[in-house]
Each structure stands twice: as C-alpha cells, then as structure tokens.
Scaffold this motif. Structure first.
Motif, short mmCIF file in Angstrom:
data_model
loop_
_atom_site.label_atom_id
_atom_site.label_comp_id
_atom_site.label_asym_id
_atom_site.label_seq_id
_atom_site.Cartn_x
_atom_site.Cartn_y
_atom_site.Cartn_z
N ALA A 18 0.84 -1.19 0.00
CA ALA A 18 0.00 0.00 0.00
C ALA A 18 0.87 1.24 0.00
O ALA A 18 1.90 1.31 0.67
N GLN A 19 0.46 2.25 -0.78
CA GLN A 19 1.25 3.46 -0.90
C GLN A 19 0.93 4.43 0.23
O GLN A 19 -0.22 4.60 0.61
N GLU A 21 0.62 8.22 1.99
CA GLU A 21 0.13 9.50 1.50
C GLU A 21 1.30 10.28 0.90
O GLU A 21 2.36 10.41 1.50
N GLU A 66 0.69 7.39 6.42
CA GLU A 66 -0.75 7.22 6.29
C GLU A 66 -1.51 7.68 7.53
O GLU A 66 -2.71 7.45 7.65
N TRP A 131 -7.11 9.19 -5.38
CA TRP A 131 -5.71 8.81 -5.14
C TRP A 131 -4.97 9.93 -4.43
O TRP A 131 -5.14 11.11 -4.75
N SER A 132 -4.12 9.57 -3.47
CA SER A 132 -3.51 10.57 -2.59
C SER A 132 -2.52 11.48 -3.29
O SER A 132 -2.20 12.55 -2.77
N ARG A 151 -8.63 -1.16 2.38
CA ARG A 151 -7.55 -1.53 1.46
C ARG A 151 -8.19 -1.79 0.11
O ARG A 151 -9.18 -2.52 0.01
N ARG A 158 -2.30 -0.91 -8.75
CA ARG A 158 -1.80 -0.30 -7.53
C ARG A 158 -2.64 -0.74 -6.32
O ARG A 158 -3.83 -0.96 -6.45
N ALA A 160 -3.73 0.41 -2.40
CA ALA A 160 -3.79 1.61 -1.56
C ALA A 160 -4.64 1.34 -0.35
O ALA A 160 -5.49 0.44 -0.34
N SER A 162 -7.11 3.70 2.28
CA SER A 162 -7.73 5.02 2.26
C SER A 162 -8.86 5.10 3.26
O SER A 162 -9.62 4.14 3.43
#
Length: 224
Positions: A18-19, A21, A66, A131-132, A151, A158, A160, A162
């Motif tokens: 997970a990406q 922020e 995050e 998307w952040s 998730r 991708r 992520a 959020s």
C-alpha cells in the motif's frame, strides 16, 4: 492524437504494498528556501518531521505516511541563521503544496483532495478512489478493511489504503469528464464519456478523436 493534457500524473511506484500518502511540494518563490513540516498536534516548532532545501522551480515528493493528522509547514532562509520566512498551519488533506512567489507575500498554497460523504463498504465493491498523489478519482475494488480505513486494488494494479471519505461509488456515466491513459504510455488525454458499461467507456476526446478504453486506463476529474 496530438494534444496532451495540461496536467500530468505524479509518478507513483506500482509496488504490491500500500502506498503512503504523498504530497508534492513545488517551489514557485524564485529563490532557494528551507521547507520544514511539523505535526500540528506536536505543538512544537523545534522538532520538524522532515526538512528539505528546495531550489527555485524544484518539485519534490514528501511521503508523509498514512496517519490521519494535520500538519504545519514553515519556510526558512537558508544560511547560518536560517531566518524564518513564514508559516502555514493545519494542512490536512492536501496532495500539493506550492511555495508562493515572493511578490505575493504569501507563504504556501495548499491544494486539497476532494472528499465525499462517508459510507460503509464491503469486499469486492467497485468504487472510485481519490488517489492521494493527485486530484483524480480512479476505478478500484475494495479488498478488505485496512489499518487506514479500507484496502483497495486500483484497476491498474496499484494497492492503496484510504479512509472512507476518499471512496465513492463507481459511476462513470455518459457526459462525465475523464482522462484516458493513451495506450498505457503515461500521457493522459481529456474528453467526455459518450457511452459506458461495467468494464469500459467510449470517450470523445477534446481533439476530435474517439476511442473505447478499459476502465483501468481512465480517471475522472473532481466529482460534482
């Protein structure tokens, strides 16, 4: 297709994790500055989370994590004494912070992500995710409840996490303003949806061209 959209997607790694922020920091001041970030709830100006020397015209990426917290930013003149220039407080949902030109006498301009009314989601729900790293909404699927809300797996692969306030039902209907990643080459072309189904959309591009594209290559502008 010859016309390129006037804005570009911030480059983001397509890793399986997970990406965090991401915040873009752009120096439009015309001179080098020291840019520092602070957690707003630290109530301290002596313990920055992170600092950068940012050259005129330079753009950098801050992977701020995050955590759902507000932050402050402070500018300094580089040098032996690092004299303070200005400070902006309580920035929370920004995907981009622009260091204002010196002539404006402003500190920074924060560009915020758009949020929506919170609602519950279930695994396999099809949604749009804000998307952040930019202001766009991307097709995605809920995987499970995560440490930061939900998730998700975006249609382009991708992963992520959020909060629910950045997740909206997947609705890309005729008349919607969208951009399409042309042949997966990273160039996003703007247009309007003329027809849509569960997996793809037909788009009339601003330059007159028309194409049917899978949702994995589509992103929408700010929701109405």
């Amino acid at each position: 297709m010859r016309s390129v959209a006037s804005f570009s997607l911030v480059a983001v790694s397509l890793s399986a994790a997970a990406q965090a922020e991401m915040v873009t920091i752009a120096n439009q001041r015309g001179e080098k500055v020291k840019f520092c970030t602070y957690r707003s709830d630290d109530k301290s100006l002596v313990r920055p989370r992170q600092c950068w020397m940012v050259r005129p015209g330079q753009t950098i990426q801050w992977r701020r994590g995050e955590d759902d917290y507000a932050y402050d930013v402070r500018l300094f003149e580089p040098g032996a004494f690092e004299l303070p220039i200005c400070m902006k407080r309580n920035i929370r949902d920004s995907y981009r912070v622009e260091i204002a030109p010196r002539a404006t006498r402003a500190c920074v301009t924060a560009l915020d992500r758009q949020s929506v009314a919170v609602r519950p989601w279930q695994p396999f729900d099809r949604v749009l995710l804000n998307w952040s790293a930019d202001r766009f909404w991307y097709p995605a699927t809920i995987i499970r409840t995560g440490t930061n809300g939900y998730r998700l797996r975006l249609d382009d692969g991708r992963i992520a996490e959020s909060p629910a306030r950045y997740i909206s039902p997947l609705v890309v209907a005729a008349g919607a303003r969208v951009e399409v990643n042309w042949k997966r080459q990273g160039r996003w072309y703007p247009g309007y949806v003329t027809d849509a189904d569960a997996d793809s959309v037909t788009v009339a591009f601003d330059d007159g061209f028309r194409e049917t594209s899978p949702l994995a290559r589509v992103r929408t502008e700010l929701l109405p």
